[in-house]
Structure formats: structure tokens, C-alpha cells
Design a protein around this motif. Structure first.
Motif, PDB file in Angstrom:
ATOM      1  N   VAL A 250      62.951 -68.025  20.329  1.00  0.00           N
ATOM      2  CA  VAL A 250      63.026 -66.658  20.858  1.00  0.00           C
ATOM      3  C   VAL A 250      64.423 -66.107  20.588  1.00  0.00           C
ATOM      4  O   VAL A 250      65.391 -66.872  20.475  1.00  0.00           O
ATOM      5  N   PRO A 251      64.550 -64.797  20.478  1.00  0.00           N
ATOM      6  CA  PRO A 251      65.880 -64.209  20.274  1.00  0.00           C
ATOM      7  C   PRO A 251      66.801 -64.510  21.457  1.00  0.00           C
ATOM      8  O   PRO A 251      66.396 -64.409  22.617  1.00  0.00           O
ATOM      9  N   GLY A 252      68.023 -64.910  21.160  1.00  0.00           N
ATOM     10  CA  GLY A 252      68.993 -65.194  22.210  1.00  0.00           C
ATOM     11  C   GLY A 252      69.751 -63.939  22.619  1.00  0.00           C
ATOM     12  O   GLY A 252      69.695 -62.906  21.946  1.00  0.00           O
ATOM     13  N   ASN A 253      70.471 -64.053  23.726  1.00  0.00           N
ATOM     14  CA  ASN A 253      71.225 -62.896  24.227  1.00  0.00           C
ATOM     15  C   ASN A 253      72.704 -63.006  23.860  1.00  0.00           C
ATOM     16  O   ASN A 253      73.577 -62.664  24.639  1.00  0.00           O
ATOM     17  N   TRP A 254      72.980 -63.525  22.662  1.00  0.00           N
ATOM     18  CA  TRP A 254      74.365 -63.667  22.222  1.00  0.00           C
ATOM     19  C   TRP A 254      74.526 -63.122  20.800  1.00  0.00           C
ATOM     20  O   TRP A 254      73.555 -62.891  20.084  1.00  0.00           O
ATOM     21  N   GLU A 255      75.759 -62.969  20.405  1.00  0.00           N
ATOM     22  CA  GLU A 255      76.084 -62.392  19.100  1.00  0.00           C
ATOM     23  C   GLU A 255      75.910 -63.432  17.991  1.00  0.00           C
ATOM     24  O   GLU A 255      76.299 -64.587  18.137  1.00  0.00           O
ATOM     25  N   SER A 256      75.340 -63.006  16.881  1.00  0.00           N
ATOM     26  CA  SER A 256      75.167 -63.900  15.731  1.00  0.00           C
ATOM     27  C   SER A 256      76.479 -64.035  14.966  1.00  0.00           C
ATOM     28  O   SER A 256      77.281 -63.101  14.916  1.00  0.00           O
ATOM     29  N   ILE A 257      76.657 -65.198  14.357  1.00  0.00           N
ATOM     30  CA  ILE A 257      77.821 -65.421  13.492  1.00  0.00           C
ATOM     31  C   ILE A 257      77.416 -65.326  12.023  1.00  0.00           C
ATOM     32  O   ILE A 257      78.177 -64.853  11.183  1.00  0.00           O
ATOM     33  N   ILE A 258      76.189 -65.763  11.722  1.00  0.00           N
ATOM     34  CA  ILE A 258      75.682 -65.781  10.345  1.00  0.00           C
ATOM     35  C   ILE A 258      74.477 -64.851  10.241  1.00  0.00           C
ATOM     36  O   ILE A 258      73.644 -64.799  11.149  1.00  0.00           O
ATOM     37  N   ASP A 259      74.386 -64.123   9.125  1.00  0.00           N
ATOM     38  CA  ASP A 259      73.215 -63.261   8.932  1.00  0.00           C
ATOM     39  C   ASP A 259      72.022 -64.096   8.465  1.00  0.00           C
ATOM     40  O   ASP A 259      72.179 -65.199   7.925  1.00  0.00           O
ATOM     41  N   HIS A 260      70.821 -63.556   8.660  1.00  0.00           N
ATOM     42  CA  HIS A 260      69.593 -64.295   8.369  1.00  0.00           C
ATOM     43  C   HIS A 260      69.481 -64.694   6.898  1.00  0.00           C
ATOM     44  O   HIS A 260      69.070 -65.818   6.579  1.00  0.00           O
ATOM     45  N   ASP A 261      69.818 -63.791   5.990  1.00  0.00           N
ATOM     46  CA  ASP A 261      69.679 -64.087   4.558  1.00  0.00           C
ATOM     47  C   ASP A 261      70.536 -65.288   4.158  1.00  0.00           C
ATOM     48  O   ASP A 261      70.072 -66.191   3.444  1.00  0.00           O
ATOM     49  N   THR A 262      71.779 -65.294   4.618  1.00  0.00           N
ATOM     50  CA  THR A 262      72.674 -66.411   4.298  1.00  0.00           C
ATOM     51  C   THR A 262      72.145 -67.714   4.884  1.00  0.00           C
ATOM     52  O   THR A 262      72.106 -68.752   4.208  1.00  0.00           O
ATOM     53  N   PHE A 263      71.726 -67.657   6.138  1.00  0.00           N
ATOM     54  CA  PHE A 263      71.267 -68.865   6.822  1.00  0.00           C
ATOM     55  C   PHE A 263      70.073 -69.484   6.095  1.00  0.00           C
ATOM     56  O   PHE A 263      70.070 -70.685   5.787  1.00  0.00           O
ATOM     57  N   TYR A 264      69.055 -68.674   5.804  1.00  0.00           N
ATOM     58  CA  TYR A 264      67.837 -69.231   5.208  1.00  0.00           C
ATOM     59  C   TYR A 264      68.035 -69.605   3.739  1.00  0.00           C
ATOM     60  O   TYR A 264      67.345 -70.492   3.222  1.00  0.00           O
ATOM     61  N   SER A 265      68.975 -68.961   3.070  1.00  0.00           N
ATOM     62  CA  SER A 265      69.310 -69.384   1.702  1.00  0.00           C
ATOM     63  C   SER A 265      69.923 -70.779   1.719  1.00  0.00           C
ATOM     64  O   SER A 265      69.615 -71.624   0.866  1.00  0.00           O
ATOM     65  N   VAL A 266      70.780 -71.032   2.699  1.00  0.00           N
ATOM     66  CA  VAL A 266      71.387 -72.357   2.846  1.00  0.00           C
ATOM     67  C   VAL A 266      70.320 -73.397   3.196  1.00  0.00           C
ATOM     68  O   VAL A 266      70.361 -74.536   2.715  1.00  0.00           O
ATOM     69  N   GLN A 267      69.335 -73.011   4.015  1.00  0.00           N
ATOM     70  CA  GLN A 267      68.263 -73.956   4.372  1.00  0.00           C
ATOM     71  C   GLN A 267      67.484 -74.389   3.133  1.00  0.00           C
ATOM     72  O   GLN A 267      67.107 -75.556   2.992  1.00  0.00           O
ATOM     73  N   GLU A 268      67.243 -73.440   2.237  1.00  0.00           N
ATOM     74  CA  GLU A 268      66.521 -73.768   1.001  1.00  0.00           C
ATOM     75  C   GLU A 268      67.322 -74.751   0.150  1.00  0.00           C
ATOM     76  O   GLU A 268      66.764 -75.687  -0.430  1.00  0.00           O
TER      77      GLU A 268
END
Length: 469
Positions: A250-268
Motif C-alpha cells: 500500500v502507498p506509505g505516508n512518507w516521501e520517496s527517495i527514488i522514482d518508480h522508473d529508476t527503481f524498477y529498472s534496477v530490479q530488472e
């Protein structure tokens, strides 16, 4: 004289992960354990009867729902042999929270006329069987109610976006809310950028003076994209085990440090590299590699210890199952497979089997019904001007058609059963022949066949079942 056993169960939660790795002797030297046992022995001395002799102090570090306890088993065995007359415990919940463990102890104590003493109203005294049983089920119910209530509350908080566990590098928990720490956040961002450029995790770890596993955990942590993950672990027999089931994001109530595109590219990138590391070896030492599973659900893998081969649970950091001697286990599995094959029911091949008798009967019935249908057709031609006879013939023909249809469906069903069982029997017969031929001559081929044909699943430390795939 009465010989008294003192039993103490210490929860796994009372020890850190590092302390759990210590040997039993070193654990006993820890002050928290030493003090716990000393308290029990002191209370025993204060409440002991004149004819009591302390036989031994038994203790385990384990969940109250686990039966895999070395000292508890030892104590049970001595009680059964009549070497212990009194069992001295803090309360029944400290022996076991699971009624399947504590009730047998109560039954055994009653059968052997053992006195069970526990603390009640500040004094150690024995209880009636009814009182013991009440305590057992009360403790169990209380445990499950507390557990369910906690689970509901934590699940509700997780869905509201609250962070329920510790925060990773780059955040600091302030008033139960993860707050970004700029300096650490810059390090995290740099690590993601390096990974995105193709830098190996080992090099990233060296650059930031971290371990490989730590870097990988950081790069795979969804906290950095503002997602709260709950339910990654389950508890099996009191042990924390990682799972992929029932994970809630679920979405958290805190500020993100990494954007989604970067995160999921690293996961791949991580996933591709992990895939390249997977190797299938033809190690003939371990015949059951890849087909044998521990009772916790994880696979057992082969390892060598003091020139002997063993199968060990791959969940060894948490699971406490015993190692299996490879040669012993393999012989037991092969024997069980051959026993299974030798005991096959050859009903499928038997021409007098119930299935074949019924099938032949239906086929003959259909032939007879077809002949009756032809006879009706001839009658129909002869009575074409008699409406009454025509209606009667049509009615009989309809009944015959329905009977043929019903028989045909049953024939198809029986033929399917025979073909399915035939295929299964053929598969098992082939397996037996190949086992006989390759067991001594080519273990690698036998290993590959077993991987395709069976699974071996342990139900406890000793009992296993074989499942044909």
C-alpha cells in the motif's frame, strides 16, 4: 524419595539473531538465560518438600508451538521410564502453548502418577486434571486471540500507510513517520544510479564500505518509492520464514527517495544477473537434489561434512530440521519407490476387473439397443397408417436413444479412467525398470528422471512421503 525435574522454556524472542547462533553451552553462559534458570531453581528450593531430590534442570530455547525441543523430549522419555516423579514448572504455558504438546504431558503425568507443580497465587502447588486442561486451552485461546488482534491492528495500520518496521538507510523515524535524511538519501540515490549504469553490486558495496547483501537489500527495498510492504514473513512452528504469499503493498505516508522508473529498472538488472548465476549441475553425489523437501516447505540440498554427504534444509538459518545422511536417505527413497511399484494394483490389466467387466457390459448393451432400434424401424414401416402404434414405437425409440446416449457417456468415462490409469501404470513401470538399470550404472540419468517423476516431502524429522508427479 521423589526425583524432581525442573523445566524451563525460553522464548526465541528473548535472544538476538547473533545469540541464537551460539552453541548451547555458550547460550547457557548468557546472563539472561543464567538468571532465568537460577530464578526457577531458587523458587524450587523455597518450595521443595523434604523427600524431593533434584534430578535435573531441563531447558530449551524455542517457541511454545514447536515440538522440536531436545530437553523436553529427554524429560518426556525419563518420565515414561519412571525416572522422574515430580515435574516443576513455572506454568503450563512455559512448557508448551500448543495443546497437542501439553495435553500429552498431562496425560502422561496422570498415567505415571507424576506430580505436576506450577506457580499459583504466588505458591507452587499441584492442580487437578480439569484445572490443568483449563489452563492449556485458556493459554492457547489467549495466544490466538492476541495474535489475531495484533494481526488485524497491524494490517489496518499498514493499509493506512504507517511504517510498521524499521526504516532503511536514508530515513529516520520521527513520531512514527519516516523522515528523509538528506546525506544518507544522497548515498542511496548514488547507489541506484551506479546500479542503473551497470555497476556490479560487489563494486557498489566496496565503494560504500557495505556488504553485498546489504546493498542488494537497499536496492530492492520498496520503502524508497513510498510503498509499504506488509506480510513478507510467516511464522512456522515458531520460526520466522520468508514467504511470497499474502504480501500487501500500500502507498506509505512518507516521501520517496527514488522514482518508480529508476527503481524498477534496477530490479530488472538485478533479476537478470541473478538468473545468470543459476547453474544446474550433474553432481552424482546427491541423487535426490531438487526433489526432496523439508517439512518447512524448503528444498534440501546436498553438502559434505567430514567426508560424509548430507541433505540439509536450504532454510537453515531458521529451520531446525536435522541433517539427513545422503546414502541412508537415498536408499530409503529408492526402496520406498520400488515397494510402491511392486504393490501396484494391476486391476487395469486384468480382463476380469470390475471396470473392464462394466465397460464390456455397456458395449454389449449398446449393440443390443442398436439392434432393437433397427427392429423398431422395420415395425415403423409396417404400421405407418396406425397412429397409435406409431406413437408407441416413437416412444420406445426415444427411450432407446436415451439409453444409448447414457451408456455412451459412461463408456467414455470408463475408457478415460482406463487410459489415465494405464498411463500412470506405464510411467511407474518405466520408472522401476530405469531405477533397476541406472541405480548403480548412471546416477546422473537416474537423478534427472527422479526430478521429472517424483517429489519427496518430509512430514517431520523422520517421516517422508513420495509423490509421483
Amino acid at each position: 524419595m521423589k526425583y524432581v525435574a525442573i523445566y524451563a522454556r525460553i522464548s526465541r524472542d528473548d535472544l538476538s539473531d547473533e545469540e541464537m547462533k551460539l552453541s548451547r553451552e555458550k547460550v547457557l553462559s548468557l546472563s539472561k538465560i543464567k538468571d532465568r534458570i537460577k530464578t526457577l531453581t531458587t523458587e524450587f528450593e523455597e518450595n521443595r518438600e523434604p523427600d524431593w531430590i533434584l534430578e535435573n534442570v531441563y531447558w530449551d530455547i524455542e517457541s511454545g508451538y514447536s515440538s522440536e525441543r531436545e530437553d523436553l523430549i529427554k524429560m518426556f522419555n525419563k518420565v515414561e521410564r519412571g525416572l522422574i516423579n515430580v515435574v516443576f514448572i513455572k506454568e503450563i504455558g512455559r512448557v508448551a502453548r500448543d495443546p497437542l504438546i501439553s495435553i500429552p504431558l498431562i496425560n502422561l503425568a496422570e498415567a505415571q502418577k507424576i506430580e505436576l507443580y506450577s506457580l499459583r497465587l504466588g505458591k507452587y502447588e499441584t492442580k487437578t486434571r480439569q484445572m490443568w486442561m483449563f489452563d492449556v486451552f485458556y493459554n492457547d485461546a489467549e495466544y490466538h486471540m492476541t495474535k489475531d488482534r495484533y494481526k488485524i491492528e497491524t494490517l489496518s495500520k499498514a493499509k493506512q500507510g504507517f511504517k510498521l518496521t524499521g526504516v532503511p538507510l536514508g530515513y529516520k523515524m520521527i513520531d512514527k513517520i519516516p523522515i528523509v535524511q538528506e546525506k544518507e538519501a544522497d548515498i542511496v540515490k548514488e547507489m541506484f544510479q551506479l546500479a542503473l549504469k551497470g555497476e556490479s553490486l560487489n563494486n557498489i558495496a566496496k565503494k560504500h564500505n557495505m556488504g553485498y547483501t546489504t546493498v542488494k537489500q537497499i536496492l530492492m527495498n520498496k520503502t524508497y518509492i513510498g510503498i509499504n510492504v506488509y506480510g513478507k514473513y510467516i511464522y512456522f512452528q515458531g520460526k520466522r520464514i520468508k514467504t511470497n504469499d499474502d504480501i500487501i503493498e500500500v502507498p506509505g505516508n512518507w516521501e520517496s527517495i527514488i522514482d518508480h522508473d529508476t527503481f524498477y529498472s534496477v530490479q530488472e538488472i538485478i533479476e537478470k544477473r541473478s538468473f545468470k548465476k543459476i547453474r544446474i549441475t550433474d553432481n552424482e553425489k546427491y541423487l535426490l537434489g531438487g526433489v526432496v523437501f523439508c517439512y518447512c516447505g524448503w528444498k534440501l540440498y546436498g553438502t559434505t561434512l567430514r567426508n560424509n554427504q548430507y541433505y540439509v534444509c536450504s532454510n537453515k538459518k531458521i529451520c531446525r530440521c536435522k541433517m539427513k545422511r545422503a546414502d541412508v536417505l537415498e536408499k530409503e527413497v529408492i526402496k520406498k519407490i520400488e515397494d510402491e511399484i511392486s504393490n501396484l494394483d494391476h486391476d487395469v490389466y486384468d480382463p476380469n476387473s470390475k471396470i473392464r467387466i462394466r465397460l464390456n457390459q455397456l458395449l454389449n448393451d449398446n449393440i443390443k439397443l442398436e439392434n432393437d432400434k433397427n427392429d423398431l424401424a422395420h415395425k415403423f414401416i409396417k404400421v405407418k397408417n396406425n397412429d397409435f402404434m406409431i406413437d408407441k414405437i416413437l416412444e420406445e425409440q426415444s427411450k432407446i436413444d436415451n439409453s444409448i446416449l447414457s451408456n455412451t457417456e459412461e463408456i467414455k468415462r470408463l475408457q478415460y479412467i482406463l487410459s489415465s490409469e494405464q498411463a500412470t501404470e506405464n510411467k511407474k513401470d518405466i520408472l522401476k525398470k530405469v531405477i533397476d538399470f541406472y541405480y548403480e550404472k548412471d546416477r546422473i540419468k537416474l537423478k534427472k528422471l527422479l526430478q521429472l517423476a517424483i517429489e519427496v516431502r518430509f512430514e517431520n524429522n523422520y517421516r517422508f512421503e513420495i509423490y509421483f508427479l
